[in-house]
Motif scaffolding. Sequence first.
Motif, PDB file in Angstrom:
ATOM      1  N   LEU A   1       0.830  -1.209   0.000  1.00 33.74           N
ATOM      2  CA  LEU A   1       0.000   0.000   0.000  1.00 33.74           C
ATOM      3  C   LEU A   1       0.864   1.259   0.000  1.00 33.74           C
ATOM      4  N   ARG A   2       1.905   1.244   0.804  1.00 27.06           N
ATOM      5  CA  ARG A   2       2.810   2.385   0.856  1.00 27.06           C
ATOM      6  C   ARG A   2       3.505   2.590  -0.487  1.00 27.06           C
ATOM      7  N   SER A   3       3.914   1.483  -1.116  1.00 28.81           N
ATOM      8  CA  SER A   3       4.569   1.563  -2.424  1.00 28.81           C
ATOM      9  C   SER A   3       3.632   2.154  -3.478  1.00 28.81           C
ATOM     10  N   ARG A   4       2.356   1.727  -3.460  1.00 29.59           N
ATOM     11  CA  ARG A   4       1.383   2.263  -4.425  1.00 29.59           C
ATOM     12  C   ARG A   4       1.155   3.749  -4.210  1.00 29.59           C
ATOM     13  N   MET A   5       1.075   4.155  -2.956  1.00 30.55           N
ATOM     14  CA  MET A   5       0.865   5.568  -2.654  1.00 30.55           C
ATOM     15  C   MET A   5       2.052   6.410  -3.117  1.00 30.55           C
ATOM     16  N   GLU A   6       3.263   5.897  -2.892  1.00 32.14           N
ATOM     17  CA  GLU A   6       4.467   6.621  -3.315  1.00 32.14           C
ATOM     18  C   GLU A   6       4.505   6.764  -4.834  1.00 32.14           C
ATOM     19  N   LYS A   7       4.110   5.698  -5.549  1.00 27.26           N
ATOM     20  CA  LYS A   7       4.099   5.756  -7.007  1.00 27.26           C
ATOM     21  C   LYS A   7       3.064   6.752  -7.516  1.00 27.26           C
ATOM     22  N   ARG A   8       1.908   6.776  -6.868  1.00 32.37           N
ATOM     23  CA  ARG A   8       0.865   7.720  -7.270  1.00 32.37           C
ATOM     24  C   ARG A   8       1.315   9.159  -7.044  1.00 32.37           C
ATOM     25  N   LEU A   9       1.955   9.404  -5.921  1.00 35.69           N
ATOM     26  CA  LEU A   9       2.437  10.755  -5.622  1.00 35.69           C
ATOM     27  C   LEU A   9       3.518  11.179  -6.612  1.00 35.69           C
ATOM     28  N   GLU A  10       4.413  10.242  -6.950  1.00 36.36           N
ATOM     29  CA  GLU A  10       5.480  10.564  -7.892  1.00 36.36           C
ATOM     30  C   GLU A  10       4.914  10.786  -9.290  1.00 36.36           C
ATOM     31  N   SER A  11       3.907   9.993  -9.666  1.00 31.64           N
ATOM     32  CA  SER A  11       3.270  10.174 -10.975  1.00 31.64           C
ATOM     33  C   SER A  11       2.584  11.534 -11.060  1.00 31.64           C
ATOM     34  N   ALA A  12       1.929  11.914  -9.974  1.00 32.61           N
ATOM     35  CA  ALA A  12       1.266  13.217  -9.943  1.00 32.61           C
ATOM     36  C   ALA A  12       2.297  14.335 -10.046  1.00 32.61           C
ATOM     37  N   ARG A  13       3.424  14.155  -9.401  1.00 34.98           N
ATOM     38  CA  ARG A  13       4.463  15.189  -9.458  1.00 34.98           C
ATOM     39  C   ARG A  13       5.083  15.252 -10.848  1.00 34.98           C
ATOM     40  N   PHE A  14       5.240  14.098 -11.499  1.00 33.92           N
ATOM     41  CA  PHE A  14       5.749  14.085 -12.864  1.00 33.92           C
ATOM     42  C   PHE A  14       4.843  14.887 -13.783  1.00 33.92           C
ATOM     43  N   ARG A  15       3.541  14.659 -13.680  1.00 36.45           N
ATOM     44  CA  ARG A  15       2.601  15.376 -14.546  1.00 36.45           C
ATOM     45  C   ARG A  15       2.637  16.880 -14.264  1.00 36.45           C
ATOM     46  N   TYR A  16       2.816  17.234 -13.006  1.00 34.87           N
ATOM     47  CA  TYR A  16       2.901  18.651 -12.637  1.00 34.87           C
ATOM     48  C   TYR A  16       4.155  19.290 -13.236  1.00 34.87           C
TER      49      TYR A  16
ATOM     50  N   GLY B   1       9.425   9.368 -14.686  1.00 33.31           N
ATOM     51  CA  GLY B   1       8.062   9.353 -15.216  1.00 33.31           C
ATOM     52  C   GLY B   1       8.057   9.301 -16.730  1.00 33.31           C
ATOM     53  N   TYR B   2       8.983  10.035 -17.351  1.00 33.40           N
ATOM     54  CA  TYR B   2       9.099  10.037 -18.815  1.00 33.40           C
ATOM     55  C   TYR B   2       9.441   8.633 -19.322  1.00 33.40           C
ATOM     56  N   THR B   3      10.356   7.958 -18.632  1.00 32.23           N
ATOM     57  CA  THR B   3      10.740   6.602 -19.013  1.00 32.23           C
ATOM     58  C   THR B   3       9.554   5.649 -18.951  1.00 32.23           C
ATOM     59  N   GLU B   4       8.686   5.842 -17.964  1.00 37.24           N
ATOM     60  CA  GLU B   4       7.486   5.016 -17.858  1.00 37.24           C
ATOM     61  C   GLU B   4       6.546   5.278 -19.036  1.00 37.24           C
ATOM     62  N   GLN B   5       6.451   6.535 -19.470  1.00 38.30           N
ATOM     63  CA  GLN B   5       5.601   6.870 -20.607  1.00 38.30           C
ATOM     64  C   GLN B   5       6.120   6.229 -21.891  1.00 38.30           C
ATOM     65  N   VAL B   6       7.440   6.211 -22.055  1.00 40.97           N
ATOM     66  CA  VAL B   6       8.057   5.652 -23.268  1.00 40.97           C
ATOM     67  C   VAL B   6       7.667   4.180 -23.461  1.00 40.97           C
TER      68      VAL B   6
ATOM     69  N   CYS C   1       2.016  19.128 -24.498  1.00 42.06           N
ATOM     70  CA  CYS C   1       1.736  17.694 -24.438  1.00 42.06           C
ATOM     71  C   CYS C   1       1.569  17.327 -22.971  1.00 42.06           C
ATOM     72  N   LEU C   2       0.331  17.132 -22.548  1.00 44.83           N
ATOM     73  CA  LEU C   2       0.041  16.849 -21.147  1.00 44.83           C
ATOM     74  C   LEU C   2      -0.374  15.397 -20.988  1.00 44.83           C
ATOM     75  N   TYR C   3       0.322  14.689 -20.110  1.00 46.88           N
ATOM     76  CA  TYR C   3       0.041  13.278 -19.895  1.00 46.88           C
ATOM     77  C   TYR C   3      -1.161  13.086 -18.980  1.00 46.88           C
ATOM     78  N   LYS C   4      -1.968  12.119 -19.310  1.00 46.05           N
ATOM     79  CA  LYS C   4      -3.141  11.820 -18.504  1.00 46.05           C
ATOM     80  C   LYS C   4      -2.771  10.825 -17.396  1.00 46.05           C
ATOM     81  N   LYS C   5      -3.566  10.857 -16.340  1.00 52.07           N
ATOM     82  CA  LYS C   5      -3.361   9.922 -15.245  1.00 52.07           C
ATOM     83  C   LYS C   5      -3.700   8.522 -15.705  1.00 52.07           C
ATOM     84  N   ARG C   6      -2.791   7.583 -15.436  1.00 51.71           N
ATOM     85  CA  ARG C   6      -3.026   6.184 -15.838  1.00 51.71           C
ATOM     86  C   ARG C   6      -3.603   5.395 -14.663  1.00 51.71           C
TER      87      ARG C   6
END
Length: 264
Positions: free
Chosen positions: A48-63, A93-98, A259-264
């Motif tokens: 759960l902690r890992s998922r939350m950290e990933k979500r926060l990092e993904s949100a920061r990447f988009r920002y 985050g960019y690497t994940e999008q690629v 180019c704005l990435y959407k939340k996955r």
Amino acid sequence: MFAEEEWTDTVPVNEQAHSVVKADPFSGKEKELLEKDDEYQMDRSSALRSRMEKRLESARFRYINELLYTSTSGEAKRMFKQDPDAIRIYHRGYTEQVKHWPANPVDSIISYIRKRSSSLVIADFGCGDCKIAQSVKNKVHCFDLAPVCGLVTACDMANVPLGDSTVDIAVFCLSLMGTNLSDFLAEANRVLVMGGVLKIAEVASRFDNIRQFIGALSNLGFKVVSKDTDNSHFYSFEFLKTHNVPKDVNKIRLELKPCLYKKR
């Protein structure tokens, strides 16, 4: 004699009490199940902690990504200087999008360079992880707002530390980010030799009017040689430098949608 009998009578009682206190109320099987349950709860909490950290990092990447498209390159450079961790988050985050792309346009540019002379000097504007430099024999100047690897020169893309007419090929691969796009391409014109090549690859959805884009590049001193706008994901262009950039760059209108990435 009486004392001895009292002693012998007392010892078993004490031993029995002691054994009752130390006895484990659970059987071996029950204990094993409890331990497994504890491990499950720990694993669940960790997941759960890992998922939350990933979500926060993904949100920061988009920002961060949105800021890069809606700010000037100077403002973006200051952001990365004030927050050194931001470049790591952005590129992760960019690497994940690629991974979700059908192909990476930088590979086509690498293939193009490999077919040319290895003596040609390359300037990679917005180099990211320096894949071009690590894939060709040519001398490659790697520029980005903040370094991801040791090959990067951190600088504003509108002001790179190169002399006039010192580069044969200038590359912008998914790096025309920022509100001052004309400044980037004017700088590419400055460092390119006359007849030098400008390679551009960008997300297809950023273009509203291809003719207008090519016209703006013409005003910046470039002639279109080829274009590929059939790809559903990325458009690519090849230009030649035909004349030096005019002094009134600010009057040249060059805009691409962010180019704005959407939340996955």
